[in-house]
Enzyme design. Structure first.
Site, mmCIF file in Angstrom:
data_model
loop_
_atom_site.group_PDB
_atom_site.id
_atom_site.type_symbol
_atom_site.label_atom_id
_atom_site.label_comp_id
_atom_site.label_asym_id
_atom_site.label_seq_id
_atom_site.Cartn_x
_atom_site.Cartn_y
_atom_site.Cartn_z
ATOM 1 N N GLU A 285 -12.191 68.266 96.706
ATOM 2 C CA GLU A 285 -12.848 68.087 97.615
ATOM 3 C C GLU A 285 -11.946 68.027 98.995
ATOM 4 O OE1 GLU A 285 -17.704 67.146 97.554
ATOM 5 O OE2 GLU A 285 -15.985 65.201 97.062
ATOM 6 N N HIS B 53 -9.948 65.013 97.572
ATOM 7 C CA HIS B 53 -11.031 64.134 96.480
ATOM 8 C C HIS B 53 -10.992 65.126 94.940
ATOM 9 C CE1 HIS B 53 -15.130 62.563 94.706
ATOM 10 N NE2 HIS B 53 -14.373 62.290 94.112
ATOM 11 N N ASN C 102 -20.551 63.250 95.731
ATOM 12 C CA ASN C 102 -20.779 62.273 95.308
ATOM 13 C C ASN C 102 -22.386 61.868 96.224
ATOM 14 O OD1 ASN C 102 -19.160 61.762 93.049
ATOM 15 N ND2 ASN C 102 -17.336 60.270 94.611
ATOM 16 N N SER D 91 -13.375 57.846 96.754
ATOM 17 C CA SER D 91 -14.939 58.550 95.967
ATOM 18 C C SER D 91 -16.240 58.135 97.451
ATOM 19 C CB SER D 91 -15.556 57.749 94.418
ATOM 20 O OG SER D 91 -14.323 57.501 93.899
HETATM 21 N N1 CAA Z 1 -6.007 67.049 78.875
HETATM 22 C C1 CAA Z 1 -5.699 68.067 78.298
HETATM 23 N N2 CAA Z 1 -7.366 68.340 77.442
HETATM 24 C C2 CAA Z 1 -8.055 67.402 77.335
HETATM 25 C C3 CAA Z 1 -8.516 66.558 78.060
HETATM 26 C C4 CAA Z 1 -7.916 66.095 79.178
HETATM 27 N N3 CAA Z 1 -7.277 65.787 80.155
HETATM 28 N N4 CAA Z 1 -9.774 65.969 78.142
HETATM 29 C C5 CAA Z 1 -10.334 66.849 76.960
HETATM 30 N N5 CAA Z 1 -9.460 67.613 76.796
HETATM 31 C C6 CAA Z 1 -9.645 68.491 75.543
HETATM 32 C C7 CAA Z 1 -10.530 67.850 74.232
HETATM 33 O O1 CAA Z 1 -9.652 67.757 73.141
HETATM 34 C C8 CAA Z 1 -11.255 69.013 73.872
HETATM 35 O O2 CAA Z 1 -10.361 69.963 72.916
HETATM 36 P P1 CAA Z 1 -10.929 70.426 71.625
HETATM 37 O O3 CAA Z 1 -12.117 70.990 72.274
HETATM 38 O O4 CAA Z 1 -9.385 71.498 71.596
HETATM 39 O O5 CAA Z 1 -11.569 69.569 70.421
HETATM 40 C C9 CAA Z 1 -12.024 70.032 75.027
HETATM 41 O O6 CAA Z 1 -10.679 69.206 75.779
HETATM 42 C C10 CAA Z 1 -12.886 69.357 74.959
HETATM 43 O O7 CAA Z 1 -13.460 68.298 75.193
HETATM 44 P P2 CAA Z 1 -14.289 67.587 74.453
HETATM 45 O O8 CAA Z 1 -14.880 67.863 73.467
HETATM 46 O O9 CAA Z 1 -14.440 65.969 75.439
HETATM 47 O O10 CAA Z 1 -16.030 67.959 74.754
HETATM 48 P P3 CAA Z 1 -17.052 68.548 76.392
HETATM 49 O O11 CAA Z 1 -16.332 70.577 75.891
HETATM 50 O O12 CAA Z 1 -17.816 68.344 76.784
HETATM 51 O O13 CAA Z 1 -15.505 68.916 77.471
HETATM 52 C C11 CAA Z 1 -15.582 67.596 79.466
HETATM 53 C C12 CAA Z 1 -15.195 67.710 78.144
HETATM 54 C C13 CAA Z 1 -14.657 68.565 80.309
HETATM 55 C C14 CAA Z 1 -15.232 66.437 80.266
HETATM 56 C C15 CAA Z 1 -17.240 67.997 79.905
HETATM 57 O O14 CAA Z 1 -17.714 66.890 79.453
HETATM 58 C C16 CAA Z 1 -17.816 67.649 81.918
HETATM 59 O O15 CAA Z 1 -17.559 68.679 82.402
HETATM 60 N N6 CAA Z 1 -18.882 66.560 81.840
HETATM 61 C C17 CAA Z 1 -18.312 66.122 82.802
HETATM 62 C C18 CAA Z 1 -17.823 66.014 84.082
HETATM 63 C C19 CAA Z 1 -17.881 65.313 85.148
HETATM 64 O O16 CAA Z 1 -19.428 65.534 85.457
HETATM 65 N N7 CAA Z 1 -16.754 65.395 85.763
HETATM 66 C C20 CAA Z 1 -16.871 64.494 87.436
HETATM 67 C C21 CAA Z 1 -17.287 63.168 87.431
HETATM 68 S S1 CAA Z 1 -17.523 62.205 89.141
HETATM 69 C C22 CAA Z 1 -16.171 62.222 89.621
HETATM 70 O O17 CAA Z 1 -14.874 62.409 89.481
HETATM 71 C C23 CAA Z 1 -15.893 61.780 91.278
HETATM 72 C C24 CAA Z 1 -16.268 60.270 91.385
HETATM 73 O O18 CAA Z 1 -15.568 60.399 92.194
HETATM 74 C C25 CAA Z 1 -17.130 59.600 91.335
HETATM 75 P P1 NAD Z 2 -8.367 53.634 87.672
HETATM 76 O O1 NAD Z 2 -8.847 51.833 88.187
HETATM 77 O O2 NAD Z 2 -8.551 54.299 86.318
HETATM 78 O O3 NAD Z 2 -6.943 53.227 87.936
HETATM 79 C C1 NAD Z 2 -6.428 52.747 88.884
HETATM 80 C C2 NAD Z 2 -4.943 52.385 88.981
HETATM 81 O O4 NAD Z 2 -4.183 51.546 90.551
HETATM 82 C C3 NAD Z 2 -5.001 51.071 88.218
HETATM 83 O O5 NAD Z 2 -3.490 51.735 87.415
HETATM 84 C C4 NAD Z 2 -4.307 50.201 88.903
HETATM 85 O O6 NAD Z 2 -2.964 49.386 88.193
HETATM 86 C C5 NAD Z 2 -3.202 51.462 90.388
HETATM 87 N N1 NAD Z 2 -3.021 50.163 91.782
HETATM 88 C C6 NAD Z 2 -4.603 48.776 92.335
HETATM 89 N N2 NAD Z 2 -3.531 49.219 93.244
HETATM 90 C C7 NAD Z 2 -2.516 49.452 93.152
HETATM 91 C C8 NAD Z 2 -1.579 49.549 94.909
HETATM 92 N N3 NAD Z 2 -1.615 48.909 95.634
HETATM 93 N N4 NAD Z 2 -0.371 50.008 94.202
HETATM 94 C C9 NAD Z 2 -0.263 50.622 92.674
HETATM 95 N N5 NAD Z 2 -1.157 50.952 92.168
HETATM 96 C C10 NAD Z 2 -2.504 50.373 92.222
HETATM 97 O O7 NAD Z 2 -9.527 53.444 89.040
HETATM 98 P P2 NAD Z 2 -9.747 55.507 88.962
HETATM 99 O O8 NAD Z 2 -10.895 55.775 88.412
HETATM 100 O O9 NAD Z 2 -8.607 55.380 88.964
HETATM 101 O O10 NAD Z 2 -9.672 55.612 90.428
HETATM 102 C C11 NAD Z 2 -9.000 56.205 91.551
HETATM 103 C C12 NAD Z 2 -9.383 56.263 92.705
HETATM 104 O O11 NAD Z 2 -9.840 57.373 92.563
HETATM 105 C C13 NAD Z 2 -10.375 55.281 93.301
HETATM 106 O O12 NAD Z 2 -10.584 55.293 94.734
HETATM 107 C C14 NAD Z 2 -11.958 55.900 92.185
HETATM 108 O O13 NAD Z 2 -13.022 55.997 93.147
HETATM 109 C C15 NAD Z 2 -11.609 57.287 92.507
HETATM 110 N N6 NAD Z 2 -12.347 58.073 92.028
HETATM 111 C C16 NAD Z 2 -12.571 58.146 90.735
HETATM 112 C C17 NAD Z 2 -13.231 58.872 89.896
HETATM 113 C C18 NAD Z 2 -13.890 58.834 88.006
HETATM 114 O O14 NAD Z 2 -14.591 59.282 87.835
HETATM 115 N N7 NAD Z 2 -12.758 57.315 87.798
HETATM 116 C C19 NAD Z 2 -13.088 60.265 90.501
HETATM 117 C C20 NAD Z 2 -12.507 60.808 91.578
HETATM 118 C C21 NAD Z 2 -12.240 59.640 92.088
#
Ligand code: CAA
Ligand code: NAD
Length: 297
Positions: free
Chosen positions: A160, A148, A198, A127
């Site tokens: 990404e 990503h 991010n 991330s």
């Molecule tokens: N696989 C299959 N189906 C799934 C699922 C999955 N993993 N997750 C959810 N669903 C299904 C649910 O079961 C649900 O089905 P029904 O309509 O039959 O009930 C449907 O998808 C919709 O889900 P929800 O009812 O939970 O609610 P929602 O309409 O809000 O959708 C969401 C869920 C797509 C997650 C939406 O809330 C959303 O887009 N949220 C924002 C997510 C976001 O911003 N993600 C980026 C995070 S940042 C990042 O990832 C980067 C980083 O590095 C940190």
């Molecule tokens: P998580 O904690 O859910 O999962 C990480 C997994 O990696 C764990 O199951 C752990 O057992 C395993 N692990 C740790 N060290 C390991 C190794 N050496 N070999 C094999 N497996 C190992 O974390 P996450 O949320 O899936 O995040 C994973 C990566 O993805 C991070 O770099 C995070 O920043 C990035 N990311 C996270 C998100 C998010 O929304 N959570 C979104 C985009 C990217």
């Protein structure tokens, strides 16, 4: 696309989704975990997600029940779960999705450099960390890209694709092609902190947590405000739970250490406190909210 076999390391929140979309795209997938319980949980989530997507396709009249089930079963059968690094040796692409800790990631990439075939492409789903640092650690910086994905991988359309100054042209174009093959819309990014999403999203989540910490508004009102005021699918406090409080903290700790003069990078006390209490969000059943699986309780 030359990529036929993919290794995914880490089968947590992100890794299991990357494994799944790769298998759904017809690729052979090796899912590697150090923690056997996490592997079992990840494979269980994949099975549940494949079944859910299959039943939705049937509901929408896109597929018959037999076809949808057969496709879900064959996608699942293409996944090999393992605890052995050696199983990555003949993968065309290896995607790392382990804990957000640069030292741990670098030591893993060094191992990839020792065991993977010479033309393999290495990718990190990090991330926040520099893709170039992991490329250097692997000893093959030309083969290194960032891929990503977004959470939940099965539903979020973006990937990404990050290139460093050292990334080979063919490794980058193959990584983009892989992103498209697994059904995502790829955008190209330079190797900058947080890439595009991010760099914008995490400081926004920080501001929401600081607002909560100051008592400017309740968590529910902050979330409702962004949902109904800006049309976001979930508000920023819920999103922090969804991403994982540990992952959010690791991102911010790395940035604050490396860019101490960037005011957008701050660590709210409330985030540190929750993590120290083991409340990591959706993945542990409690963060700022309580969770029942993937839904807020
Ligand atoms: N696989 C299959 N189906 C799934 C699922 C999955 N993993 N997750 C959810 N669903 C299904 C649910 O079961 C649900 O089905 P029904 O309509 O039959 O009930 C449907 O998808 C919709 O889900 P929800 O009812 O939970 O609610 P929602 O309409 O809000 O959708 C969401 C869920 C797509 C997650 C939406 O809330 C959303 O887009 N949220 C924002 C997510 C976001 O911003 N993600 C980026 C995070 S940042 C990042 O990832 C980067 C980083 O590095 C940190
Ligand atoms: P998580 O904690 O859910 O999962 C990480 C997994 O990696 C764990 O199951 C752990 O057992 C395993 N692990 C740790 N060290 C390991 C190794 N050496 N070999 C094999 N497996 C190992 O974390 P996450 O949320 O899936 O995040 C994973 C990566 O993805 C991070 O770099 C995070 O920043 C990035 N990311 C996270 C998100 C998010 O929304 N959570 C979104 C985009 C990217």
């Amino acid at each position: 696309m030359a990529i036929k076999k993919v290794g995914v390391v880490g089968c947590g929140l992100m890794g299991h989704g990357i494994v799944q979309v790769s298998a759904q795209a017809g690729l052979e997938v090796v899912a590697l975990e150090t923690d056997a319980g996490a592997l079992e949980k990840g494979l269980g989530r994949i099975r549940k997600s494949l079944d859910k997507l299959a039943s939705k396709a049937v509901e929408k009249g896109k597929k018959t029940a037999d076809v949808a089930k057969a496709e879900a079963d064959s996608a699942f059968a293409r996944i090999k779960g393992t605890g052995e690094l050696g199983d990555l040796a003949d993968c065309d692409l290896v995607v790392e999705a382990i804990v957000e800790n640069l030292d741990v990631k670098k030591s893993l990439f060094a191992k990839f450099g020792e065991i993977c075939k010479p033309d393999a492409i290495f990718a990190s789903n990090t991330s926040s960390f520099a893709i170039g640092a992991m490329g250097e650690a692997s000893g093959r910086p030309g083969r290194m890209v960032g891929l990503h994905f977004f959470n939940p991988v099965q539903l979020m359309r973006l990937v990404e694709v990050v290139r460093t100054d050292a990334t080979d042209d063919d490794a980058f174009s193959e990584a983009r092609a892989f992103g498209e093959a697994v059904g995502k819309v790829p955008v190209s990014c330079k190797d900058t902190p947080g890439f595009v999403v991010n760099r914008l999203l995490v400081p926004y989540m920080v501001q929401a947590l600081l607002m909560l910490e100051r008592g400017d508004a309740s968590k529910q009102d902050i979330d409702t405000a962004m949902q109904f005021g800006c049309g976001h699918p979930m508000g920023p406090i819920t999103l922090t739970d969804y991403v994982g409080l540990d992952t959010t903290l690791f991102i911010l700790e790395g940035w604050c250490e490396n860019y101490p003069n960037e005011p957008a990078f701050q660590i709210p006390e409330i985030l540190k406190r929750k993590v120290s209490e083991g409340k990591l969000g959706r993945k542990t059943g409690e963060g700022f909210y309580k969770w029942d699986g993937d839904k807020k309780a």
